[in-house]
Design a protein around this motif. Structure first.
Motif, PDB file in Angstrom:
ATOM      1  N   SER A 110     -21.645 -11.676   5.511  1.00 53.11           N
ATOM      2  CA  SER A 110     -21.673 -10.419   4.765  1.00 53.11           C
ATOM      3  C   SER A 110     -21.253 -10.646   3.319  1.00 53.11           C
ATOM      4  O   SER A 110     -21.868 -10.124   2.385  1.00 53.11           O
ATOM      5  CB  SER A 110     -20.758  -9.395   5.441  1.00 53.11           C
ATOM      6  OG  SER A 110     -20.751  -8.170   4.736  1.00 53.11           O
ATOM      7  N   GLY A 111     -20.188 -11.441   3.121  1.00 51.01           N
ATOM      8  CA  GLY A 111     -19.751 -11.740   1.759  1.00 51.01           C
ATOM      9  C   GLY A 111     -20.788 -12.513   0.973  1.00 51.01           C
ATOM     10  O   GLY A 111     -21.007 -12.250  -0.220  1.00 51.01           O
ATOM     11  N   LEU A 112     -21.446 -13.460   1.620  1.00 54.27           N
ATOM     12  CA  LEU A 112     -22.482 -14.248   0.947  1.00 54.27           C
ATOM     13  C   LEU A 112     -23.637 -13.365   0.499  1.00 54.27           C
ATOM     14  O   LEU A 112     -24.169 -13.528  -0.609  1.00 54.27           O
ATOM     15  CB  LEU A 112     -22.979 -15.347   1.881  1.00 54.27           C
ATOM     16  CG  LEU A 112     -24.085 -16.251   1.338  1.00 54.27           C
ATOM     17  CD1 LEU A 112     -23.620 -16.988   0.094  1.00 54.27           C
ATOM     18  CD2 LEU A 112     -24.540 -17.241   2.410  1.00 54.27           C
ATOM     19  N   ALA A 113     -24.058 -12.432   1.353  1.00 53.68           N
ATOM     20  CA  ALA A 113     -25.148 -11.522   0.991  1.00 53.68           C
ATOM     21  C   ALA A 113     -24.761 -10.653  -0.201  1.00 53.68           C
ATOM     22  O   ALA A 113     -25.575 -10.417  -1.105  1.00 53.68           O
ATOM     23  CB  ALA A 113     -25.519 -10.653   2.192  1.00 53.68           C
ATOM     24  N   ALA A 114     -23.514 -10.179  -0.229  1.00 52.25           N
ATOM     25  CA  ALA A 114     -23.045  -9.383  -1.369  1.00 52.25           C
ATOM     26  C   ALA A 114     -23.025 -10.232  -2.631  1.00 52.25           C
ATOM     27  O   ALA A 114     -23.355  -9.758  -3.733  1.00 52.25           O
ATOM     28  CB  ALA A 114     -21.655  -8.828  -1.079  1.00 52.25           C
ATOM     29  N   GLY A 115     -22.628 -11.501  -2.498  1.00 56.73           N
ATOM     30  CA  GLY A 115     -22.625 -12.392  -3.660  1.00 56.73           C
ATOM     31  C   GLY A 115     -24.021 -12.657  -4.187  1.00 56.73           C
ATOM     32  O   GLY A 115     -24.234 -12.742  -5.407  1.00 56.73           O
ATOM     33  N   LEU A 116     -24.989 -12.797  -3.282  1.00 51.71           N
ATOM     34  CA  LEU A 116     -26.373 -12.986  -3.722  1.00 51.71           C
ATOM     35  C   LEU A 116     -26.867 -11.757  -4.472  1.00 51.71           C
ATOM     36  O   LEU A 116     -27.561 -11.866  -5.494  1.00 51.71           O
ATOM     37  CB  LEU A 116     -27.266 -13.267  -2.513  1.00 51.71           C
ATOM     38  CG  LEU A 116     -28.751 -13.501  -2.793  1.00 51.71           C
ATOM     39  CD1 LEU A 116     -28.943 -14.647  -3.768  1.00 51.71           C
ATOM     40  CD2 LEU A 116     -29.505 -13.773  -1.489  1.00 51.71           C
ATOM     41  N   ALA A 117     -26.495 -10.567  -3.982  1.00 52.38           N
ATOM     42  CA  ALA A 117     -26.855  -9.334  -4.692  1.00 52.38           C
ATOM     43  C   ALA A 117     -26.220  -9.299  -6.078  1.00 52.38           C
ATOM     44  O   ALA A 117     -26.871  -8.925  -7.067  1.00 52.38           O
ATOM     45  CB  ALA A 117     -26.409  -8.115  -3.872  1.00 52.38           C
TER      46      ALA A 117
END
Length: 337
Positions: free
Chosen positions: A236-243
């Protein structure tokens, strides 16, 4: 005798699936939300033909990228009966740290993986605190959401950071278009495919669903529940970072106030897409489509010149309709299975 055996053999042979069963096979988890999305687009286009202009549709899809990525990553903790309310703060902190790094001379091609690793690490921190402090993820991520955004505000001194180099072809391409399509939209599609494979075709994805279905039974069978929970929060954190990385490439500035409310919108998009709070299952494509539905609703309000104050009302109505349609389709599959 021969005729009797022939008849029995014919009766024992596999019969072709009935029409009702064939129809139920076509009704997949994402069918309901895709139908809602298509009906919304067509319905708005009937009254406002300009809405169907390809550039407008691409722009609307572009606006759904950030929430879509967060929703896709949110599927993992939600499928484990967890929730991540810190994705908005993670998003803002990623933008600010990336802008600070590039302002201080770090090349964009190096700053991007650094902030992605940082975002994944922030998600892992949520998982570690939730797991070993035995605090519900709702409370942990609510606190870290404020913590992450507070750090972002401190780093940026409460204002936007505009000193991002604009001559980098890496970030210009990432924030621009490729073959006439916004690059961020292509990244969303690619990330959605990768996360779908991870969630549905890997051992990790199967473990996430198993823990979400019955945590006690999963622990008794020897599954490393604690590790899986930390990994799910990391996703979840990685996806937010990609955003956040895509937002930095698009705006070429770090804004610590951007992304407020994205966490609730991402959760809503995931739920619309068929990921229940009860855990045990989820749909990454459904979450992305859910984000597109919310973006279409927002764009439609603009085309119909409806005051922005009605955005929350319209979003809530769409959530209810989409979830009701999804529940009806699931009941139909249950009756026909």
């Amino acid at each position: 005798m021969t005729q009797s055996l022939t008849t029995e053999t014919r009766d024992a042979s596999p019969r072709p699936p009935s029409r009702r069963r064939r129809l139920s096979r076509l009704v997949r988890d994402e069918t309901g939300v895709v139908a809602v999305l298509v009906l919304l687009i067509v319905g708005v286009g009937v009254f406002r033909p300009g809405f169907l202009d390809p550039d407008n549709l691409l722009s609307t899809g572009r606006n759904a990228v950030y929430v879509g990525l967060m929703a896709a990553g949110m599927v993992f903790p939600l499928a484990m009966r967890e929730v991540d309310l810190s994705v908005g703060g993670n998003f803002a902190l990623t933008m600010v740290v990336g802008a600070v790094l590039m302002r201080d001379g770090v090349p964009p091609w190096l700053a991007a993986p650094i902030i992605l690793l940082m975002a994944a690490g922030l998600g892992a921190v949520n998982g570690v605190i939730t797991t070993y402090a035995r605090i519900p993820s709702f409370i942990v991520t609510l606190a870290t959401a404020l913590l992450f955004r507070g750090i972002a505000l401190a780093f940026a001194a409460g204002k936007q950071i505009f000193e991002v180099p604009r001559e980098s072809s890496f970030f210009v391409d990432l924030g621009g278009r490729l073959f006439g399509v916004p690059s961020a939209l292509l990244v969303l599609v690619l990330a959605g495919v990768v996360l779908t494979v991870v969630f549905t075709r890997t051992r990790f994805g199967a473990q996430v669903r198993a823990v979400g279905s019955n945590p006690d039974a999963a622990a008794l069978t020897g599954l490393p529940v604690d590790r899986i929970r930390i990994q799910a929060m990391t996703m979840s954190g990685l996806a937010a970072g990609l955003a956040g990385t895509l937002a930095l490439a698009f705006f070429l500035s770090g804004d610590p106030t951007l992304g407020e409310g994205f966490e609730l919108t991402a959760i809503a998009a995931a739920i619309i897409g068929g990921t229940p709070l009860a855990g045990g299952r989820g749909s990454v494509p459904g979450a992305v489509v859910g984000a597109l539905i919310l973006a279409v609703v927002t764009a439609a309000l603009v085309f119909f010149r409806i005051p922005i104050n009605w955005t929350s009302f319209a979003t809530g109505a769409v959530i209810l309709v989409a979830v009701a349609a999804d529940a009806a389709l699931r009941r139909y599959r249950t009756r026909t299975s």
